[in-house]
Design a protein around this motif. Structure first.
Motif, PDB file in Angstrom:
ATOM      1  N   LEU A  40      43.100  43.299  32.501  1.00  0.00           N
ATOM      2  CA  LEU A  40      42.991  44.224  33.620  1.00  0.00           C
ATOM      3  C   LEU A  40      44.086  43.905  34.626  1.00  0.00           C
ATOM      4  CD1 LEU A  40      39.165  43.743  34.203  1.00  0.00           C
ATOM      5  CD2 LEU A  40      40.271  45.406  32.710  1.00  0.00           C
ATOM      6  N   GLY A  41      44.493  44.901  35.391  1.00  0.00           N
ATOM      7  CA  GLY A  41      45.486  44.689  36.433  1.00  0.00           C
ATOM      8  C   GLY A  41      44.906  45.025  37.798  1.00  0.00           C
ATOM      9  N   GLY A  46      52.491  46.289  47.892  1.00  0.00           N
ATOM     10  CA  GLY A  46      53.358  45.543  48.778  1.00  0.00           C
ATOM     11  C   GLY A  46      53.073  44.058  48.840  1.00  0.00           C
ATOM     12  N   VAL A  47      52.068  43.593  48.101  1.00  0.00           N
ATOM     13  CA  VAL A  47      51.693  42.183  48.173  1.00  0.00           C
ATOM     14  C   VAL A  47      51.813  41.505  46.808  1.00  0.00           C
ATOM     15  CG1 VAL A  47      49.874  40.531  48.766  1.00  0.00           C
ATOM     16  CG2 VAL A  47      50.126  42.642  50.094  1.00  0.00           C
ATOM     17  N   ALA A  48      51.063  41.979  45.819  1.00  0.00           N
ATOM     18  CA  ALA A  48      51.027  41.271  44.538  1.00  0.00           C
ATOM     19  C   ALA A  48      50.457  42.144  43.429  1.00  0.00           C
ATOM     20  CB  ALA A  48      50.188  40.006  44.660  1.00  0.00           C
ATOM     21  N   ASN A  49      50.803  41.790  42.211  1.00  0.00           N
ATOM     22  CA  ASN A  49      50.193  42.336  41.001  1.00  0.00           C
ATOM     23  C   ASN A  49      49.496  41.175  40.297  1.00  0.00           C
ATOM     24  OD1 ASN A  49      51.218  44.977  41.266  1.00  0.00           O
ATOM     25  ND2 ASN A  49      53.165  44.330  40.398  1.00  0.00           N
ATOM     26  N   VAL A  50      48.195  41.280  40.132  1.00  0.00           N
ATOM     27  CA  VAL A  50      47.407  40.219  39.523  1.00  0.00           C
ATOM     28  C   VAL A  50      46.847  40.730  38.205  1.00  0.00           C
ATOM     29  CG1 VAL A  50      45.399  38.702  39.811  1.00  0.00           C
ATOM     30  CG2 VAL A  50      46.777  39.347  41.803  1.00  0.00           C
ATOM     31  N   THR A  51      46.899  39.892  37.181  1.00  0.00           N
ATOM     32  CA  THR A  51      46.268  40.243  35.915  1.00  0.00           C
ATOM     33  C   THR A  51      44.998  39.417  35.753  1.00  0.00           C
ATOM     34  OG1 THR A  51      47.601  38.625  34.709  1.00  0.00           O
ATOM     35  CG2 THR A  51      48.402  40.903  34.744  1.00  0.00           C
ATOM     36  N   VAL A  52      43.998  40.031  35.138  1.00  0.00           N
ATOM     37  CA  VAL A  52      42.719  39.372  34.880  1.00  0.00           C
ATOM     38  C   VAL A  52      42.431  39.509  33.394  1.00  0.00           C
ATOM     39  CG1 VAL A  52      40.264  39.280  35.433  1.00  0.00           C
ATOM     40  CG2 VAL A  52      41.895  40.051  37.181  1.00  0.00           C
ATOM     41  N   ARG A  53      42.503  38.400  32.671  1.00  0.00           N
ATOM     42  CA  ARG A  53      42.151  38.415  31.247  1.00  0.00           C
ATOM     43  C   ARG A  53      40.703  37.988  31.131  1.00  0.00           C
ATOM     44  NH1 ARG A  53      44.685  39.617  26.953  1.00  0.00           N
ATOM     45  NH2 ARG A  53      46.722  39.099  27.806  1.00  0.00           N
ATOM     46  N   LEU A  54      39.910  38.824  30.449  1.00  0.00           N
ATOM     47  CA  LEU A  54      38.497  38.519  30.252  1.00  0.00           C
ATOM     48  C   LEU A  54      38.346  37.601  29.048  1.00  0.00           C
ATOM     49  CD1 LEU A  54      37.005  42.071  30.845  1.00  0.00           C
ATOM     50  CD2 LEU A  54      37.346  40.226  32.489  1.00  0.00           C
ATOM     51  N   GLY A  62      46.467  35.715  36.500  1.00  0.00           N
ATOM     52  CA  GLY A  62      47.902  35.511  36.428  1.00  0.00           C
ATOM     53  C   GLY A  62      48.612  36.507  37.327  1.00  0.00           C
ATOM     54  N   MET A  63      49.870  36.265  37.565  1.00  0.00           N
ATOM     55  CA  MET A  63      50.703  37.162  38.348  1.00  0.00           C
ATOM     56  C   MET A  63      51.667  37.859  37.399  1.00  0.00           C
ATOM     57  SD  MET A  63      49.731  36.700  41.496  1.00  0.00           S
ATOM     58  CE  MET A  63      51.023  37.308  42.545  1.00  0.00           C
ATOM     59  N   SER A  64      52.006  39.097  37.720  1.00  0.00           N
ATOM     60  CA  SER A  64      52.978  39.811  36.901  1.00  0.00           C
ATOM     61  C   SER A  64      53.786  40.746  37.779  1.00  0.00           C
ATOM     62  CB  SER A  64      52.285  40.600  35.789  1.00  0.00           C
ATOM     63  OG  SER A  64      51.599  41.702  36.329  1.00  0.00           O
ATOM     64  N   SER A  65      54.926  41.161  37.274  1.00  0.00           N
ATOM     65  CA  SER A  65      55.759  42.103  38.020  1.00  0.00           C
ATOM     66  C   SER A  65      55.297  43.542  37.801  1.00  0.00           C
ATOM     67  CB  SER A  65      57.223  41.951  37.618  1.00  0.00           C
ATOM     68  OG  SER A  65      57.354  42.160  36.229  1.00  0.00           O
ATOM     69  N   ASP A  66      54.577  43.766  36.715  1.00  0.00           N
ATOM     70  CA  ASP A  66      54.019  45.092  36.442  1.00  0.00           C
ATOM     71  C   ASP A  66      52.793  44.942  35.553  1.00  0.00           C
ATOM     72  OD1 ASP A  66      54.899  44.687  33.801  1.00  0.00           O
ATOM     73  OD2 ASP A  66      56.771  45.717  34.197  1.00  0.00           O
ATOM     74  N   THR A  70      48.251  46.103  30.564  1.00  0.00           N
ATOM     75  CA  THR A  70      46.863  46.182  31.010  1.00  0.00           C
ATOM     76  C   THR A  70      46.193  47.459  30.518  1.00  0.00           C
ATOM     77  OG1 THR A  70      47.491  47.199  33.106  1.00  0.00           O
ATOM     78  CG2 THR A  70      47.286  44.811  33.072  1.00  0.00           C
ATOM     79  N   GLU A  71      44.897  47.360  30.293  1.00  0.00           N
ATOM     80  CA  GLU A  71      44.128  48.523  29.870  1.00  0.00           C
ATOM     81  C   GLU A  71      43.733  49.387  31.057  1.00  0.00           C
ATOM     82  OE1 GLU A  71      41.032  47.791  26.972  1.00  0.00           O
ATOM     83  OE2 GLU A  71      41.950  45.868  26.520  1.00  0.00           O
ATOM     84  N   VAL A  72      43.516  48.746  32.190  1.00  0.00           N
ATOM     85  CA  VAL A  72      43.109  49.419  33.418  1.00  0.00           C
ATOM     86  C   VAL A  72      43.782  48.704  34.574  1.00  0.00           C
ATOM     87  CG1 VAL A  72      41.142  49.492  35.016  1.00  0.00           C
ATOM     88  CG2 VAL A  72      40.886  50.364  32.734  1.00  0.00           C
TER      89      VAL A  72
END
Length: 88
Positions: A40-41, A46-54, A62-66, A70-72
């Motif tokens: 998930l993203g 303007g702050v951050a892109n965070v990824t959430v792996r279940l 995790g952090m990502s640039s895009d 991600t599925e959602v």
């Protein structure tokens, strides 16, 4: 945007805290287990892109640039970010 190294360092305590809470909630862990591997993203504009792996026993942040993989993706604007633009 948050520096990638700093952002990843910020994810670690949040991930540990969330997983510590989740280990006391068997029903939620069981529900997460059914979605193991999904990514998930979360975009805070303007702050951050965070990824959430279940995972079957919690989550991995995790952090990502895009959010290409991600599925959602959930997107939000921080109140501080809005206030900064109001004063421009």
């Amino acid at each position: 945007m948050v520096n990638a190294v700093l952002g990843q360092a910020l994810c670690i305590p949040a991930e540990l805290a969330i997983n510590n809470i989740l280990k006391h909630d068997a029903a939620t862990i069981a529900a997460l287990g059914r979605h193991q591997g999904r990514l998930l993203g979360i975009t805070i504009v303007g702050v951050a892109n965070v990824t959430v792996r279940l995972l079957d026993n919690g989550i991995q942040l995790g952090m990502s640039s895009d959010h290409v993989d991600t599925e959602v993706t959930l997107s939000a604007v921080s109140y501080t970010h809005l206030r900064a633009h109001e004063t421009d």
